[in-house]
Design a protein around this motif. Structure first.
Motif, PDB file in Angstrom:
ATOM      1  N   ALA A  10      -3.457  15.225  -1.519  1.00 38.92           N
ATOM      2  CA  ALA A  10      -2.879  13.954  -1.937  1.00 38.92           C
ATOM      3  C   ALA A  10      -1.593  13.696  -1.170  1.00 38.92           C
ATOM      4  CB  ALA A  10      -2.611  13.933  -3.435  1.00 38.92           C
ATOM      5  N   ILE A  11      -1.242  12.417  -1.114  1.00 37.93           N
ATOM      6  CA  ILE A  11      -0.015  12.011  -0.441  1.00 37.93           C
ATOM      7  C   ILE A  11       0.632  10.887  -1.223  1.00 37.93           C
ATOM      8  CG2 ILE A  11      -1.288  10.403   1.058  1.00 37.93           C
ATOM      9  CD1 ILE A  11       0.759  11.106   3.279  1.00 37.93           C
ATOM     10  N   ARG A  12       1.940  11.011  -1.369  1.00 39.46           N
ATOM     11  CA  ARG A  12       2.718   9.927  -1.962  1.00 39.46           C
ATOM     12  C   ARG A  12       4.068   9.926  -1.277  1.00 39.46           C
ATOM     13  NH1 ARG A  12       3.168   7.042  -7.586  1.00 39.46           N
ATOM     14  NH2 ARG A  12       4.778   5.575  -6.944  1.00 39.46           N
ATOM     15  N   GLY A  13       4.379   8.841  -0.613  1.00 40.14           N
ATOM     16  CA  GLY A  13       5.607   8.785   0.172  1.00 40.14           C
ATOM     17  C   GLY A  13       5.548   9.882   1.219  1.00 40.14           C
ATOM     18  N   GLY A  14       6.570  10.685   1.256  1.00 43.37           N
ATOM     19  CA  GLY A  14       6.613  11.781   2.206  1.00 43.37           C
ATOM     20  C   GLY A  14       6.100  13.094   1.653  1.00 43.37           C
ATOM     21  N   THR A  15       5.580  13.089   0.456  1.00 43.52           N
ATOM     22  CA  THR A  15       5.095  14.308  -0.190  1.00 43.52           C
ATOM     23  C   THR A  15       3.594  14.459  -0.004  1.00 43.52           C
ATOM     24  OG1 THR A  15       6.823  14.208  -1.873  1.00 43.52           O
ATOM     25  CG2 THR A  15       4.867  15.515  -2.382  1.00 43.52           C
ATOM     26  N   THR A  16       3.200  15.643   0.417  1.00 46.23           N
ATOM     27  CA  THR A  16       1.779  15.963   0.546  1.00 46.23           C
ATOM     28  C   THR A  16       1.507  17.267  -0.186  1.00 46.23           C
ATOM     29  OG1 THR A  16       2.148  17.159   2.618  1.00 46.23           O
ATOM     30  CG2 THR A  16       1.573  14.823   2.783  1.00 46.23           C
ATOM     31  N   ILE A  17       0.345  17.338  -0.795  1.00 44.75           N
ATOM     32  CA  ILE A  17      -0.069  18.582  -1.448  1.00 44.75           C
ATOM     33  C   ILE A  17      -1.512  18.859  -1.096  1.00 44.75           C
ATOM     34  CG2 ILE A  17       1.581  18.356  -3.352  1.00 44.75           C
ATOM     35  CD1 ILE A  17      -0.755  17.515  -5.143  1.00 44.75           C
ATOM     36  N   TYR A  18      -1.870  20.136  -1.161  1.00 43.40           N
ATOM     37  CA  TYR A  18      -3.215  20.564  -0.786  1.00 43.40           C
ATOM     38  C   TYR A  18      -3.741  21.582  -1.781  1.00 43.40           C
ATOM     39  CZ  TYR A  18      -1.834  18.589   3.708  1.00 43.40           C
ATOM     40  OH  TYR A  18      -1.390  17.743   4.700  1.00 43.40           O
ATOM     41  N   ALA A  19      -5.037  21.558  -1.970  1.00 40.82           N
ATOM     42  CA  ALA A  19      -5.674  22.611  -2.742  1.00 40.82           C
ATOM     43  C   ALA A  19      -5.632  23.900  -1.929  1.00 40.82           C
ATOM     44  CB  ALA A  19      -7.121  22.228  -3.062  1.00 40.82           C
ATOM     45  N   ASP A  20      -5.602  25.017  -2.619  1.00 36.87           N
ATOM     46  CA  ASP A  20      -5.565  26.298  -1.924  1.00 36.87           C
ATOM     47  C   ASP A  20      -6.772  26.469  -1.006  1.00 36.87           C
ATOM     48  OD1 ASP A  20      -4.129  28.194  -4.717  1.00 36.87           O
ATOM     49  OD2 ASP A  20      -3.199  26.952  -3.163  1.00 36.87           O
TER      50      ASP A  20
ATOM     51  N   PHE B 168       0.821  -1.199   0.000  1.00 37.91           N
ATOM     52  CA  PHE B 168       0.000   0.000   0.000  1.00 37.91           C
ATOM     53  C   PHE B 168       0.859   1.254   0.000  1.00 37.91           C
ATOM     54  CE2 PHE B 168      -3.443   2.720   0.656  1.00 37.91           C
ATOM     55  CZ  PHE B 168      -3.221   3.527   1.749  1.00 37.91           C
ATOM     56  N   ARG B 169       2.010   1.197   0.627  1.00 35.82           N
ATOM     57  CA  ARG B 169       2.850   2.392   0.717  1.00 35.82           C
ATOM     58  C   ARG B 169       3.331   2.868  -0.645  1.00 35.82           C
ATOM     59  NH1 ARG B 169       5.976  -1.781   2.744  1.00 35.82           N
ATOM     60  NH2 ARG B 169       7.804  -2.323   1.495  1.00 35.82           N
ATOM     61  N   SER B 170       3.248   2.021  -1.645  1.00 38.23           N
ATOM     62  CA  SER B 170       3.690   2.415  -2.977  1.00 38.23           C
ATOM     63  C   SER B 170       2.628   3.200  -3.741  1.00 38.23           C
ATOM     64  CB  SER B 170       4.094   1.190  -3.790  1.00 38.23           C
ATOM     65  OG  SER B 170       2.959   0.401  -4.108  1.00 38.23           O
ATOM     66  N   TYR B 171       1.440   3.309  -3.163  1.00 38.09           N
ATOM     67  CA  TYR B 171       0.347   3.988  -3.842  1.00 38.09           C
ATOM     68  C   TYR B 171       0.282   5.464  -3.450  1.00 38.09           C
ATOM     69  CZ  TYR B 171      -1.741  -0.351  -5.505  1.00 38.09           C
ATOM     70  OH  TYR B 171      -1.979  -1.543  -6.160  1.00 38.09           O
ATOM     71  N   ALA B 172       0.020   6.283  -4.435  1.00 35.91           N
ATOM     72  CA  ALA B 172      -0.401   7.652  -4.160  1.00 35.91           C
ATOM     73  C   ALA B 172      -1.888   7.608  -3.821  1.00 35.91           C
ATOM     74  CB  ALA B 172      -0.186   8.533  -5.384  1.00 35.91           C
TER      75      ALA B 172
END
Length: 125
Positions: free
Chosen positions: A52-62, A31-35
Protein backbone atom coordinates in the motif's frame (compact mmCIF):
# COMPACT_ATOMS: atom_id res chain seq x y z
CA UNK A 1 -13.89 6.25 -7.85
CA UNK A 2 -13.36 3.61 -10.49
CA UNK A 3 -10.21 1.53 -10.56
CA UNK A 4 -8.79 -0.39 -13.51
CA UNK A 5 -6.05 -2.90 -12.82
CA UNK A 6 -3.87 -4.28 -15.59
CA UNK A 7 -0.48 -5.78 -16.30
CA UNK A 8 -1.00 -9.37 -15.29
CA UNK A 9 -0.09 -12.35 -17.40
CA UNK A 10 1.92 -15.54 -17.55
CA UNK A 11 5.44 -15.14 -16.22
CA UNK A 12 8.21 -17.63 -15.57
CA UNK A 13 9.54 -18.06 -12.08
CA UNK A 14 12.28 -15.55 -11.43
CA UNK A 15 10.72 -13.04 -13.78
CA UNK A 16 9.07 -9.71 -13.11
CA UNK A 17 5.76 -8.04 -13.68
CA UNK A 18 4.53 -4.48 -13.30
CA UNK A 19 0.92 -4.03 -12.42
CA UNK A 20 -0.91 -0.77 -12.98
CA UNK A 21 -3.98 0.63 -11.30
CA UNK A 22 -5.57 3.60 -13.03
CA UNK A 23 -8.13 5.59 -11.07
CA UNK A 24 -11.01 7.67 -12.32
CA UNK A 25 -11.66 10.19 -9.58
CA UNK A 26 -14.58 12.57 -9.35
CA UNK A 27 -13.71 16.23 -9.54
CA UNK A 28 -13.13 17.92 -6.25
CA UNK A 29 -10.84 15.33 -4.70
CA UNK A 30 -7.30 14.83 -5.81
CA UNK A 31 -6.06 11.33 -6.46
CA UNK A 32 -2.99 12.07 -4.36
CA UNK A 33 -5.19 12.20 -1.28
CA UNK A 34 -6.14 8.54 -1.66
CA UNK A 35 -4.41 5.60 -0.10
CA UNK A 36 -4.03 2.85 -2.67
CA UNK A 37 -3.31 -0.79 -1.93
CA UNK A 38 -2.77 -4.06 -3.72
CA UNK A 39 -4.28 -7.28 -2.47
CA UNK A 40 -4.18 -10.72 -4.03
CA UNK A 41 -6.22 -13.86 -3.90
CA UNK A 42 -4.85 -17.21 -4.92
CA UNK A 43 -7.14 -20.08 -5.89
CA UNK A 44 -8.74 -21.59 -2.83
CA UNK A 45 -7.20 -19.03 -0.49
CA UNK A 46 -8.36 -15.90 1.24
CA UNK A 47 -7.50 -12.49 -0.06
CA UNK A 48 -4.28 -11.14 1.39
CA UNK A 49 -2.60 -7.78 1.59
CA UNK A 50 0.40 -7.16 -0.66
CA UNK A 51 1.36 -3.49 -0.52
CA UNK A 52 0.00 0.00 0.00
CA UNK A 53 0.96 3.61 -0.49
CA UNK A 54 -0.29 6.81 1.03
CA UNK A 55 1.61 10.02 0.47
CA UNK A 56 5.24 9.15 0.96
CA UNK A 57 4.54 6.07 3.06
CA UNK A 58 4.76 2.59 1.60
CA UNK A 59 4.26 -0.75 3.29
CA UNK A 60 4.70 -4.31 2.12
CA UNK A 61 3.64 -7.74 3.20
CA UNK A 62 6.50 -9.90 4.41
CA UNK A 63 5.87 -12.27 1.51
CA UNK A 64 6.89 -9.63 -1.06
CA UNK A 65 9.16 -7.36 0.95
CA UNK A 66 12.50 -6.83 -0.72
CA UNK A 67 11.33 -7.89 -4.14
CA UNK A 68 8.50 -5.48 -4.79
CA UNK A 69 8.07 -1.74 -5.17
CA UNK A 70 4.88 0.27 -5.05
CA UNK A 71 4.85 3.73 -6.58
CA UNK A 72 2.41 6.27 -7.89
CA UNK A 73 2.16 8.90 -10.59
CA UNK A 74 -0.46 11.33 -9.39
CA UNK A 75 -0.45 13.20 -12.69
CA UNK A 76 -1.64 9.99 -14.35
CA UNK A 77 -3.88 8.86 -11.47
CA UNK A 78 -1.93 5.62 -11.51
CA UNK A 79 -0.33 3.36 -8.93
CA UNK A 80 2.18 0.71 -9.94
CA UNK A 81 3.28 -2.50 -8.29
CA UNK A 82 6.56 -3.92 -9.50
CA UNK A 83 7.06 -7.56 -8.49
CA UNK A 84 10.44 -9.18 -9.05
CA UNK A 85 11.87 -12.65 -8.49
CA UNK A 86 8.42 -14.09 -8.96
CA UNK A 87 7.59 -17.46 -7.46
CA UNK A 88 4.78 -19.88 -8.24
CA UNK A 89 3.32 -18.88 -4.89
CA UNK A 90 2.77 -15.39 -6.26
CA UNK A 91 0.15 -16.76 -8.63
CA UNK A 92 -3.08 -14.94 -7.84
CA UNK A 93 -5.59 -12.40 -8.98
CA UNK A 94 -4.24 -9.03 -7.94
CA UNK A 95 -6.70 -6.32 -6.95
CA UNK A 96 -6.10 -2.66 -6.37
CA UNK A 97 -8.14 -0.72 -3.86
CA UNK A 98 -8.40 2.93 -2.88
CA UNK A 99 -9.74 4.95 -0.01
CA UNK A 100 -9.42 8.62 0.90
CA UNK A 101 -10.05 8.01 4.59
CA UNK A 102 -7.45 5.35 5.31
CA UNK A 103 -5.11 6.11 8.16
CA UNK A 104 -1.54 4.88 8.01
CA UNK A 105 -2.00 2.24 10.69
CA UNK A 106 -4.86 0.67 8.74
CA UNK A 107 -3.32 0.52 5.26
CA UNK A 108 -3.10 -3.26 5.31
CA UNK A 109 -6.70 -3.74 6.37
CA UNK A 110 -9.04 -4.88 3.64
CA UNK A 111 -11.85 -2.41 4.27
CA UNK A 112 -11.07 -0.12 1.34
CA UNK A 113 -13.98 1.79 -0.13
CA UNK A 114 -13.19 1.20 -3.80
CA UNK A 115 -11.93 -1.88 -5.62
CA UNK A 116 -10.78 -2.67 -9.11
CA UNK A 117 -11.69 -5.78 -11.07
CA UNK A 118 -8.42 -7.64 -10.64
CA UNK A 119 -5.68 -8.81 -12.95
CA UNK A 120 -4.38 -12.38 -13.03
CA UNK A 121 -0.70 -13.12 -12.53
CA UNK A 122 0.34 -16.70 -13.22
CA UNK A 123 3.88 -17.74 -12.39
CA UNK A 124 5.10 -20.93 -14.01
CA UNK A 125 7.86 -23.02 -12.51
Amino acid sequence: VQLQASGGGLVQAGGSVRLSCVASVASGRAFRSYAVAWFRQAPGKEREFVSAIRGGTTIYADSVKGRSTISRDNAKNTVYLQLNSLKPGDTAVYYCAADSAKILSALSNGDYAYWGQGTLVTVSS
